[in-house]
Design a protein around this motif. Sequence first.
Motif, mmCIF file in Angstrom:
data_model
loop_
_atom_site.group_PDB
_atom_site.id
_atom_site.type_symbol
_atom_site.label_atom_id
_atom_site.label_comp_id
_atom_site.label_asym_id
_atom_site.label_seq_id
_atom_site.Cartn_x
_atom_site.Cartn_y
_atom_site.Cartn_z
ATOM 1 N N GLY A 87 39.469 18.347 27.421
ATOM 2 C CA GLY A 87 40.419 18.510 28.503
ATOM 3 C C GLY A 87 41.132 19.842 28.596
ATOM 4 O O GLY A 87 41.901 20.056 29.534
ATOM 5 N N LYS A 88 40.886 20.766 27.665
ATOM 6 C CA LYS A 88 41.476 22.097 27.824
ATOM 7 C C LYS A 88 40.944 22.692 29.116
ATOM 8 O O LYS A 88 39.776 22.500 29.453
ATOM 9 C CB LYS A 88 41.131 22.988 26.631
ATOM 10 C CG LYS A 88 41.821 22.562 25.343
ATOM 11 C CD LYS A 88 41.414 23.432 24.169
ATOM 12 C CE LYS A 88 42.058 24.791 24.278
ATOM 13 N NZ LYS A 88 41.862 25.622 23.086
ATOM 14 N N ALA A 89 41.790 23.396 29.859
ATOM 15 C CA ALA A 89 41.399 23.803 31.211
ATOM 16 C C ALA A 89 41.830 25.221 31.564
ATOM 17 O O ALA A 89 42.780 25.762 30.990
ATOM 18 C CB ALA A 89 42.004 22.830 32.223
ATOM 19 N N ALA A 90 41.145 25.784 32.547
ATOM 20 C CA ALA A 90 41.502 27.066 33.169
ATOM 21 C C ALA A 90 40.666 27.202 34.432
ATOM 22 O O ALA A 90 39.700 26.456 34.638
ATOM 23 C CB ALA A 90 41.238 28.235 32.228
ATOM 24 N N ILE A 91 41.039 28.156 35.264
ATOM 25 C CA ILE A 91 40.279 28.476 36.472
ATOM 26 C C ILE A 91 39.610 29.833 36.261
ATOM 27 O O ILE A 91 40.249 30.770 35.767
ATOM 28 C CB ILE A 91 41.197 28.535 37.713
ATOM 29 C CG1 ILE A 91 41.900 27.196 37.935
ATOM 30 C CG2 ILE A 91 40.396 28.935 38.953
ATOM 31 C CD1 ILE A 91 42.965 27.230 39.023
ATOM 32 N N ALA A 92 38.338 29.937 36.637
ATOM 33 C CA ALA A 92 37.632 31.221 36.560
ATOM 34 C C ALA A 92 38.250 32.175 37.581
ATOM 35 O O ALA A 92 38.167 31.949 38.782
ATOM 36 C CB ALA A 92 36.146 31.029 36.833
ATOM 37 N N GLY A 93 38.882 33.237 37.105
ATOM 38 C CA GLY A 93 39.495 34.229 37.981
ATOM 39 C C GLY A 93 38.487 35.184 38.580
ATOM 40 O O GLY A 93 38.806 35.958 39.485
#
Length: 165
Positions: A87-93
């Motif tokens: 569940g670790k998350a981020a958005i590809a910038g």
Amino acid sequence: MTTGQKELPAGWKWVKLGDVCEVVTGNTPRKSNASYYGSEWTWVNPSHLDQSQYIYESDEYLTDLGAKQARVIPKGSVLISCIGYIGKAAIAGKSLCTNQQINSLVPTPAIDSEFLYWCMRKFRSGLEHLANGRTVKIINKTNFSKFEIPLPPLEEQKRIAGILN
């Protein structure tokens, strides 16, 4: 796979991730092939997630040849760790590559990237319940694609994401 299927406001619906996103699993190019590693493509692993909302850079990079082995993930995709640290998350910038511990959600026009990011953070415990494995927890791509989230109309998604940002 549901997140608790509660009644939703008018205009909202429960959707499977695979119905509103393309789910792409990353890949690790062979470490023994030095021509795969270089400075052209940001390469993300779970340690880079949960550091900030967007990822632009990392401490690891691939060449163009390495990126073809790893799969290029488009800007705006939501990156979710599905092995180990669930569940670790981020958005590809920007367009980048990920290793096989990350499933990337490439959104369709029906879902806003930032809303999806916040939704995945909210339902992290639901993802953890999907995970199998005694030693290392894992969510396979099929089950991950079936995970359900609440989806409001697009303008409402953007309004919610704006508040949470």
